[in-house]
Design a protein around this motif. Structure first.
Motif, short mmCIF file in Angstrom:
data_model
loop_
_atom_site.label_atom_id
_atom_site.label_comp_id
_atom_site.label_asym_id
_atom_site.label_seq_id
_atom_site.Cartn_x
_atom_site.Cartn_y
_atom_site.Cartn_z
N ALA A 1 5.64 33.83 -1.37
CA ALA A 1 4.71 33.13 -1.63
C ALA A 1 3.92 32.88 -3.31
O ALA A 1 4.02 31.74 -3.80
N ALA A 2 4.26 33.91 -4.31
CA ALA A 2 4.57 34.04 -5.03
C ALA A 2 5.75 33.13 -6.56
O ALA A 2 5.28 32.15 -7.01
N ALA A 3 6.73 32.76 -5.73
CA ALA A 3 7.81 32.10 -6.42
C ALA A 3 7.43 30.85 -5.62
O ALA A 3 8.04 30.12 -7.05
N ALA A 4 6.71 30.47 -4.55
CA ALA A 4 6.47 29.15 -4.03
C ALA A 4 5.29 28.86 -5.53
O ALA A 4 5.25 27.39 -6.02
N VAL A 5 4.68 29.44 -6.07
CA VAL A 5 3.49 29.42 -7.07
C VAL A 5 3.99 29.23 -8.11
O VAL A 5 4.03 28.25 -9.03
N PHE A 6 5.06 29.78 -8.61
CA PHE A 6 5.63 29.39 -9.88
C PHE A 6 6.59 28.35 -9.81
O PHE A 6 6.13 28.15 -10.84
N GLY A 7 7.14 27.89 -9.13
CA GLY A 7 7.70 26.89 -9.11
C GLY A 7 7.06 25.76 -8.88
O GLY A 7 7.69 24.84 -9.75
N PHE A 8 6.25 25.66 -8.56
CA PHE A 8 5.35 24.74 -8.51
C PHE A 8 4.16 24.05 -9.64
O PHE A 8 4.12 23.35 -10.62
N THR B 1 1.90 16.46 -15.63
CA THR B 1 0.53 16.59 -14.53
C THR B 1 -0.53 16.97 -14.96
O THR B 1 -0.67 18.44 -15.42
N LYS B 2 -1.82 15.89 -14.89
CA LYS B 2 -2.68 17.21 -14.62
C LYS B 2 -3.31 17.07 -12.89
O LYS B 2 -3.57 15.83 -12.50
N LEU B 3 -4.17 18.01 -12.53
CA LEU B 3 -4.83 17.95 -11.25
C LEU B 3 -6.04 17.67 -11.71
O LEU B 3 -6.74 17.06 -13.00
N GLY B 4 -7.08 17.12 -10.63
CA GLY B 4 -8.32 16.68 -10.96
C GLY B 4 -8.97 17.39 -11.69
O GLY B 4 -9.69 16.71 -12.23
N ALA B 5 -9.81 18.66 -11.40
CA ALA B 5 -10.22 19.37 -12.48
C ALA B 5 -9.57 19.97 -13.56
O ALA B 5 -9.40 21.75 -13.32
N PRO B 6 -9.03 19.97 -14.77
CA PRO B 6 -8.74 20.04 -16.00
C PRO B 6 -9.09 21.66 -15.71
O PRO B 6 -7.78 22.35 -16.30
N ASP B 7 -10.36 21.99 -16.70
CA ASP B 7 -10.70 23.16 -16.85
C ASP B 7 -10.47 23.90 -15.50
O ASP B 7 -11.04 25.67 -15.87
N LEU B 8 -10.86 23.55 -14.39
CA LEU B 8 -10.83 24.44 -13.59
C LEU B 8 -9.69 24.72 -12.90
O LEU B 8 -9.18 26.30 -12.41
N PHE B 9 -8.35 23.63 -12.17
CA PHE B 9 -6.99 24.61 -12.09
C PHE B 9 -5.66 23.83 -12.40
O PHE B 9 -6.35 22.09 -12.67
N ASN B 10 -5.35 24.38 -13.60
CA ASN B 10 -4.47 23.73 -14.38
C ASN B 10 -2.91 24.81 -13.91
O ASN B 10 -3.00 26.09 -12.88
N TRP B 11 -2.29 24.50 -14.65
CA TRP B 11 -0.85 25.36 -14.57
C TRP B 11 -0.94 26.87 -15.23
O TRP B 11 -0.29 28.15 -14.47
N ASN B 12 -2.16 26.45 -15.83
CA ASN B 12 -1.90 28.59 -16.45
C ASN B 12 -2.53 29.14 -15.28
O ASN B 12 -2.55 30.59 -15.04
N THR B 13 -3.42 28.41 -14.21
CA THR B 13 -4.30 29.17 -13.02
C THR B 13 -3.09 29.66 -11.86
O THR B 13 -3.09 30.57 -11.53
N LEU B 14 -2.35 28.56 -12.27
CA LEU B 14 -1.16 28.99 -11.08
C LEU B 14 -0.36 29.52 -11.24
O LEU B 14 0.49 30.75 -10.68
N VAL B 15 0.02 29.91 -12.75
CA VAL B 15 0.60 31.04 -13.77
C VAL B 15 0.26 32.66 -12.68
O VAL B 15 0.50 33.50 -12.36
N ILE C 1 -2.14 33.45 -10.37
CA ILE C 1 -1.94 32.96 -9.16
C ILE C 1 -1.29 33.56 -8.89
O ILE C 1 -0.52 34.92 -7.95
N GLY C 2 0.53 33.13 -9.24
CA GLY C 2 1.80 33.67 -9.43
C GLY C 2 1.95 35.26 -9.71
O GLY C 2 2.49 36.44 -8.98
N LEU C 3 1.10 35.46 -10.35
CA LEU C 3 1.11 36.84 -11.38
C LEU C 3 0.14 37.89 -10.30
O LEU C 3 0.71 38.81 -10.03
#
Length: 66
Positions: free
Chosen positions: A5-12, A21-35, A37-39
């Motif tokens: 699951a961590a590898a999938a999140v890191f890949g995404f 790319t930008k997701l819906g809410a930039p302050d709530l859910f961005n690539w830093n948040t995904l990193v 979650i992966g950690l």
């Protein structure tokens, strides 16, 4: 399981960063948040969560001849 699951999140997160790319809410859910979650998933995997078998490392007797 958590490592996959961590590898999938890191890949995404990498795809989002590379494609800029930008997701819906930039302050709530961005690539830093995904990193982060992966950690978290990677840390859970390395910690051995969830432990099965009541915490015993060796469930049976070793019968190998050496």
């Amino acid at each position: 399981m958590f490592a996959i699951a961590a590898a999938a999140v890191f890949g995404f997160a990498l795809l989002l960063d590379l494609l800029d790319t930008k997701l819906g809410a930039p302050d709530l859910f961005n690539w830093n948040t995904l990193v982060l979650i992966g950690l978290l998933l990677l840390a859970l995997h390395l910690a051995g969560f969830p432990r099965r078998g009541g915490g015993r490392w060796n469930r049976g007797r070793r019968t190998g001849r050496g």
